[in-house]
Design a protein around this motif. Structure first.
Motif, mmCIF file in Angstrom:
data_model
loop_
_atom_site.group_PDB
_atom_site.id
_atom_site.type_symbol
_atom_site.label_atom_id
_atom_site.label_comp_id
_atom_site.label_asym_id
_atom_site.label_seq_id
_atom_site.Cartn_x
_atom_site.Cartn_y
_atom_site.Cartn_z
ATOM 1 N N LEU A 142 0.827 -1.212 0.000
ATOM 2 C CA LEU A 142 0.000 0.000 0.000
ATOM 3 C C LEU A 142 0.858 1.257 0.000
ATOM 4 C CD1 LEU A 142 -2.807 -1.033 2.522
ATOM 5 C CD2 LEU A 142 -3.024 -0.743 0.047
ATOM 6 N N GLU A 172 0.540 4.266 -2.510
ATOM 7 C CA GLU A 172 0.340 5.603 -1.941
ATOM 8 C C GLU A 172 1.403 6.576 -2.426
ATOM 9 O OE1 GLU A 172 -1.344 8.301 1.202
ATOM 10 O OE2 GLU A 172 -1.918 7.093 -0.533
ATOM 11 N N LEU A 214 -6.309 5.485 1.245
ATOM 12 C CA LEU A 214 -5.098 4.734 1.595
ATOM 13 C C LEU A 214 -4.538 5.106 2.969
ATOM 14 C CD1 LEU A 214 -3.209 4.421 -1.810
ATOM 15 C CD2 LEU A 214 -4.539 2.713 -0.587
#
Length: 600
Positions: free
Chosen positions: A171, A175, A235
């Motif tokens: 992630l 991001e 996120l």
């Protein structure tokens, strides 16, 4: 009987009651507020547990703390930037203080980013702190996970935390990509154009996914607002949630620690949260913040004003993604062109799809499955709170280094054009060489790393049995010469002998007494083969019996040498060749821990 009797009246029964107001909680106003909250929420017990939580003291544990502090810095600086950033692809004419861009048409996102850099007080330094913190966040997560992998901290009961960490890293990559795509400059726009091409390479669904993400054809006006929502709301919320779950599980499982005197699977040797660790952690946060700010103030990163606003008809020369996406870009460059072909009028671009889309989930899935694979191969269902030295798990360490070598080659491939220009070499030769290295280097690195680990284990074994060489020559009464060896102290020896030696599994009969193949025999065969792959080459840990025998240069001479040494103590100021100090097996392997716990 009358109920009005003074001896039986209610007032008489209560005449000795204490009618004074209850005593106030200590600590003044803060204590009273804390008592009020605890009476209604019951948080005091959990708070006391947290304050007494013990954390081991080792520099490698700071890698995870750096990631946590970088996340805090990202949230603080990101909040500041949202006050002035305009997440819109709408067109405007720049009229700010940066003269080279005055009068140029650009998106509102790009114009607001330039304004933050030149017209908002402190805006540029905050932008750079935010960008550098993002890079530091990702690299610290990667290094932290290297430490977890090489020391075996992913074993039961921490498999869930390992998977959480992998998801955090994945992630964080997404991001970061969303973040540096928001300014809508020429470099980030080129990256978005590449991302749209990656989506189109997805079989069957590619065009639909691209249309949905971009809100139509590229570039469209929907991608910037959508990226902003993903980058600022979606996120971060998921990352903070996973980070919170990660920390809670660390608290529940207790912290891992390196083996040593006084340390076992059932205790943690270190400092309590309050006041020692809290003070150290707080100070370390400001150190990380200060160093990040210093780097941001001295080293320029992502100077969007030098790139100019994004134009679909233009591409920045020498454009490279941020380093953490480099391995995927390198895989894209190394995959051969023949993987793109047409069948029944449909083009299948696997030369793009495999490197740009499939590579990341495949690699992360393999990494997530490894703890379960190792536990299955070993048949190990125990909890582990003591860490391994990497050399004591040679195959695991070798696999990790092979994976790092594979990643490094892909990372280098992302700059094959820059390498060719700077070194005046053929880009085709560089690309073909890196293709060969992708296949050859990982097995070679695996073999070399494994041999190094086994060699280090042999050295440790020799050091435990024989001690350190002193260079001092001793002559015995019968005229023999030996080099005196300095014995290891019990604390130094502890680290070298406190590990388990895993042995490969033996293959059982594939068929039962009636000649019928057993159910699950194929699975068991695979497990035995993997077990041999992991543990066939091994160095046994020194046992107490071997240590006692080594003291006298052989078991058959143990009693005789003991008698000679006892009768001539002055002649044995150091240990002769092959000797470690005379010490009972229990003291060498167990009793030392009691003193070590006191000393720690």
């Amino acid at each position: 009987m009358s109920t009005d009797s003074p001896a039986r009246s209610a007032d008489a029964l209560r005449k000795d009651d204490d009618t004074k107001a209850p005593a106030k909680a200590g600590g003044g106003a803060v204590g009273a507020l804390s008592n009020w909250v605890d009476e209604r929420t019951g948080t005091a017990k959990g708070f006391r547990y947290l304050m007494k939580k013990v954390f081991p003291d080792h520099w490698s544990f700071m890698l995870g703390e750096i990631a946590m502090y970088s996340l805090v810095i990202l949230l603080l600086t990101g909040t500041f930037l949202t006050f002035w950033f305009v997440p819109s692809a709408g067109h405007t004419i720049y009229d700010g203080s940066y003269e080279p861009l005055k009068g140029i048409q650009m998106s509102e996102a790009y114009a607001s980013t330039v304004n933050i850099s030149f017209d908002v007080k402190g805006g540029l330094i905050i932008r750079q702190i935010h960008h550098w913190s993002a890079l530091l966040f990702i690299v610290s997560i990667m290094l932290h996970m290297f430490r977890v992998f090489f020391t075996g901290a992913f074993r039961k009961p921490r498999e869930i935390n390992w998977i959480i960490g992998l998801n955090l890293l994945m992630l964080a990559l997404v991001e970061g990509f969303a973040g540096y795509s928001l300014p809508d400059d020429l470099l980030s726009g080129t990256g978005l154009r590449a991302a749209q091409g990656f989506m189109l390479s997805i079989p069957v669904l590619g065009s639909y996914i691209s249309y949905m993400v971009f809100g139509g054809g590229f570039p469209g006006e929907e991608i910037i607002p959508r990226l902003f929502t993903v980058h600022v709301l979606l996120l971060p919320a998921i990352i903070v949630g996973l980070f919170t779950a990660h920390i809670i599980l660390v608290m529940v499982h207790k912290h891992t620690q390196y083996p040593g005197p006084g340390r076992s699977e059932k205790n943690v040797v270190g400092f309590p949260m309050m006041p020692v660790y809290l003070a150290k952690a707080g100070g370390f946060f400001f150190i990380v913040f200060g160093i990040t700010s210093l780097i941001a103030g001295l080293v320029t990163i992502n100077p969007i004003w030098a790139y100019g606003p994004y134009e679909p008809t233009m591409v920045t020369a020498g454009a490279q993604p941020d380093w953490y996406m480099g391995f995927a870009d390198g895989a894209l460059r190394l995959l051969p062109g023949f993987l793109e072909f047409s069948i029944f009028g449909t083009t299948w671009s696997f030369n793009i799809f495999l490197g740009a889309i499939a590579l990341i989930p495949v690699l992360f899935t393999i990494a997530g499955a490894y703890p379960f694979l190792e536990a299955w191969v070993k048949g190990d269902k125990r909890e582990h709170h003591l860490l391994d030295r990497p050399r004591n798990a040679p195959v695991r360490t070798a696999l990790g280094m092979a994976a790092i070598s594979f990643y490094s080659i892909l990372f280098l491939a992302a700059g094959n054009d820059i390498i060719a220009i700077k070194l005046h070499l053929s880009i085709n030769d560089i690309t073909n060489g890196l293709r060969v290295a992708c296949v050859v280097a990982p097995p070679l690195v695996f073999w070399v790393t494994k041999r190094i680990c086994l060699s280090l284990q042999r050295r440790d074994r020799d050091l435990v049995l024989h001690g350190r060489e002193t260079g001092r020559i001793v002559r015995t009464a019968d005229g023999k010469f030996f080099e005196a060896h300095e014995p290891l102290d019990a604390y130094a020896r502890w680290q070298l002998v406190s590990f388990e030696t895993n042995r490969p599994l033996e293959l059982s009969e594939a068929a039962d007494g009636h000649g019928v193949r057993r159910l699950g025999a194929a699975k068991e065969d695979l497990r035995v083969k993997l077990s041999n792959f992991f543990f066939s080459d091994r160095i046994e840990a020194v046992t107490p019996a071997e240590l006692a025998a080594a003291h006298h240069h052989g078991e058959h001479e143990a009693l005789e040498a003991t008698a000679i040494e006892d009768s001539h103590p002055a002649e044995f100021g150091g240990h002769l060749h092959g000797g470690a100090e005379e010490i009972t097996a229990g003291h060498a392997y167990g009793h030392v821990g009691e003193h070590a716990g006191d000393r720690d």
